[in-house]
Design a protein around this motif. Structure first.
Motif, short mmCIF file in Angstrom:
data_model
loop_
_atom_site.label_atom_id
_atom_site.label_comp_id
_atom_site.label_asym_id
_atom_site.label_seq_id
_atom_site.Cartn_x
_atom_site.Cartn_y
_atom_site.Cartn_z
N GLU A 1 1.03 5.75 -0.45
CA GLU A 1 0.35 7.04 -0.46
C GLU A 1 1.35 8.11 -0.89
OE1 GLU A 1 -1.56 8.09 3.15
OE2 GLU A 1 -2.46 6.11 3.47
N GLU B 1 -2.71 0.36 -4.12
CA GLU B 1 -2.31 -0.89 -3.51
C GLU B 1 -2.18 -1.97 -4.57
OE1 GLU B 1 -6.17 -3.20 -1.93
OE2 GLU B 1 -5.67 -1.42 -0.74
N LYS C 1 -3.57 7.44 -3.44
CA LYS C 1 -3.35 6.18 -2.75
C LYS C 1 -3.44 5.03 -3.75
CE LYS C 1 -5.43 7.70 1.62
NZ LYS C 1 -6.45 7.39 2.66
N LYS D 1 0.85 -1.19 0.00
CA LYS D 1 0.00 0.00 0.00
C LYS D 1 0.88 1.23 0.00
CE LYS D 1 -3.95 -2.05 2.43
NZ LYS D 1 -4.89 -1.92 3.57
#
Length: 207
Positions: free
Chosen positions: A126, A133, A131, A124
């Motif tokens: 940011e 994943e 964002k 994941k």
């Protein structure tokens, strides 16, 4: 090989002669990668759950404790508003030698090898308001997949720890797992995990 099997059989027989304890346990992990090819790695929190079988070797303070645990390893990188987190899930089998001291409230130290088998994971990231994943898989990379791949699915390590047994009712265990094998063939990257668990000893044999 025959001698090793004989010694193992004798150790198991000794354990079953003097009573055994099953220890279901659950706890938290702090993990990160280390190695020549890793910079500015930070600890990533995770969790572990599993069970051990403690088998006294005779009537003394030494026992053998094989375990099977689900455990999260991985790492976190941060720089400015950028965060990149890797969570790796393993089924891990440590085999520990434990030395226990004291009466009433007891203390112990333990150490031994472990082998873990990769189950998968998640990356994941940011960056500012963005964002994303991706799934993590173990094995050879699939160029047609959006997943991330880690070459080595088997993680061999050494575990060192200590703990306290409170009134034969609760076990608090603090342990450090030192990775001995690299995650990639051509890079120096190893797992390191600090774990704190709480277990409940359940006797399954007479003394």
């Amino acid at each position: 090989m025959k001698k090793l099997l004989l010694v193992s059989a004798m150790a198991l027989a000794a354990g079953f002669s003097y009573g055994q304890t099953i220890i279901p346990k659950v706890g938290l992990t702090l993990s990160k990668w280390s190695g020549d090819d890793i910079d500015d790695a930070k600890f990533k929190p995770g969790f572990t759950i599993g069970a051990g079988l403690n088998m006294p070797l005779g009537t003394g303070m030494i026992s053998l404790q094989p375990e099977i645990n689900y455990i999260q390893k991985g790492v976190k990188f941060e720089e400015g508003d950028i965060s990149d987190k890797y969570t790796l899930n393993y089924l891990e089998v440590p085999v520990l030698v434990k030395a226990t001291f004291g009466e009433g409230t007891k203390f112990y130290v333990n150490a031994g090898p472990s082998v873990a088998f990769g189950l998968g994971g998640k990356n994941k990231w940011e960056e500012g308001d963005e964002k994303g994943e991706a799934d993590i898989k173990f094995g050879d990379e699939d160029e047609n997949s959006d997943d991330l791949y880690i070459e080595k699915g088997t993680d061999i390590g050494l575990q060192l720890g200590a703990g306290v047994i409170v009134a034969e009712k609760v076990i608090i265990d603090l342990r450090y797992g030192l990775g001995l094998t690299d995650l990639e063939d051509n890079a120096s990257v190893k797992n390191n995990v600090l774990q704190l668990t709480v277990g409940i000893p359940l006797s399954i044999g007479g003394k």
